[in-house]
Write a protein that holds these residues in place. Sequence first.
Motif, PDB file in Angstrom:
ATOM      1  N   UNK A 191       0.751  -0.985   0.082  1.00 28.42           N
ATOM      2  CA  UNK A 191      -0.080  -0.074   0.017  1.00 28.42           C
ATOM      3  C   UNK A 191       0.799   1.405  -0.086  1.00 28.42           C
ATOM      4  N   UNK A 192       0.533   2.171  -0.873  1.00 33.23           N
ATOM      5  CA  UNK A 192       1.316   3.403  -1.045  1.00 33.23           C
ATOM      6  C   UNK A 192       0.994   4.516  -0.360  1.00 33.23           C
TER       7      UNK A 192
ATOM      8  N   UNK B 106     -10.718  -4.855   0.240  1.00 35.75           N
ATOM      9  CA  UNK B 106     -11.792  -4.576   1.086  1.00 35.75           C
ATOM     10  C   UNK B 106     -12.042  -5.787   2.013  1.00 35.75           C
ATOM     11  N   UNK B 107     -13.397  -5.598   2.563  1.00 32.81           N
ATOM     12  CA  UNK B 107     -13.675  -6.880   3.769  1.00 32.81           C
ATOM     13  C   UNK B 107     -12.499  -7.245   4.401  1.00 32.81           C
ATOM     14  N   UNK B 108     -11.852  -6.081   4.956  1.00 35.03           N
ATOM     15  CA  UNK B 108     -10.651  -6.655   5.855  1.00 35.03           C
ATOM     16  C   UNK B 108     -11.222  -6.882   7.208  1.00 35.03           C
ATOM     17  N   UNK B 109     -10.950  -8.058   7.959  1.00 32.00           N
ATOM     18  CA  UNK B 109     -11.492  -8.465   9.178  1.00 32.00           C
ATOM     19  C   UNK B 109     -10.352  -8.471  10.133  1.00 32.00           C
ATOM     20  N   UNK B 110     -10.634  -7.815  11.277  1.00 27.59           N
ATOM     21  CA  UNK B 110      -9.566  -7.754  12.087  1.00 27.59           C
ATOM     22  C   UNK B 110     -10.152  -8.635  13.422  1.00 27.59           C
TER      23      UNK B 110
ATOM     24  N   UNK C 286      -8.268   1.815  -1.834  1.00 29.59           N
ATOM     25  CA  UNK C 286      -8.508   1.664  -3.437  1.00 29.59           C
ATOM     26  C   UNK C 286      -7.286   2.490  -4.188  1.00 29.59           C
ATOM     27  N   UNK C 287      -6.739   1.672  -5.169  1.00 25.94           N
ATOM     28  CA  UNK C 287      -5.720   2.179  -5.682  1.00 25.94           C
ATOM     29  C   UNK C 287      -5.931   2.206  -7.179  1.00 25.94           C
TER      30      UNK C 287
ATOM     31  N   UNK D  22      -6.185   5.724  -2.002  1.00 28.35           N
ATOM     32  CA  UNK D  22      -7.005   6.113  -0.949  1.00 28.35           C
ATOM     33  C   UNK D  22      -7.108   5.108   0.038  1.00 28.35           C
ATOM     34  N   UNK D  23      -6.903   5.232   1.233  1.00 27.64           N
ATOM     35  CA  UNK D  23      -7.071   4.377   2.381  1.00 27.64           C
ATOM     36  C   UNK D  23      -8.068   4.912   3.433  1.00 27.64           C
ATOM     37  N   UNK D  24      -8.958   3.955   4.037  1.00 24.66           N
ATOM     38  CA  UNK D  24     -10.030   4.596   5.007  1.00 24.66           C
ATOM     39  C   UNK D  24     -10.000   3.515   6.022  1.00 24.66           C
ATOM     40  N   UNK D  25     -10.118   4.052   7.321  1.00 25.95           N
ATOM     41  CA  UNK D  25     -10.174   3.079   8.405  1.00 25.95           C
ATOM     42  C   UNK D  25      -9.360   3.400   9.482  1.00 25.95           C
TER      43      UNK D  25
END
Length: 240
Positions: free
Chosen positions: A78-79, A129-133, A142-143, A170-173
């Motif tokens: 991830x940039x 997406x759908x990253x589970x922690x 989203x790149x 763009x990274x969110x969260x």
Amino acid sequence: NGLGSGTNSPREDLDNNPGLVARVHKTLIGDYENEAEADLGLASFNTLRIGASAAYTRRSKQEVTGSRAEFDADPSILIVTDVANDIPLFEMSDLSGEQEYDLFLAGVELDWKHAGWSFHTEYLMRSIYNVRFSGPESFSDFTHGYYVQGGYLLTEKVEWVARHSGLFASGRGSGAPLGTDYDTTAYATGTGLNFYFRGNHSKLQMDAFYYDGAPFNSGSMNIRAGDQGVMFRTQYQLSF
């Protein structure tokens, strides 16, 4: 074996999720015989080809015991290019308590050649997406980006080339290492000469590129993600 896991990874280092890949291309005009980017065949008529591709997998960490063979494999870098805070990029294992995520890739392309001229352009996107922690964190990235590249054979052995590309991430969260959302842009513009001694089997390349936020790390080229400046490069390619 999923996506980007390589061919030498032991089975115990991989999850059990399959990778699905599809690609299609169609020649609309002429005969696109030569796969080289340059019009080395000096086609006397227009040749035009379009294409598209897509890939999907779900990467799971619980099947991997202390290994990053698949979970962190390309293209999940991830940039961020937050050089001020020493975070130009990060890998998925750098998140806090992450367990699984979906990875989707897609692209469309166009290639054109005519009488020594060549033009290539492509749009690419990647969604994580759908990253589970294990905890309450959330994250998605989203790149997407593009490039346009053109060339002209000055002689049968010498080609002038130019290229421009752009990347947007763009990274969110709350799960990102920065602890906040991020938006990144990166551009590269350059020109150069190619010398074909035996087509692409023996080729000398000389070019100069200006990076406005480099989107990658390279120790051999002394480039770090987020760098700005001009790079002059000379390389020789030999294949047999």
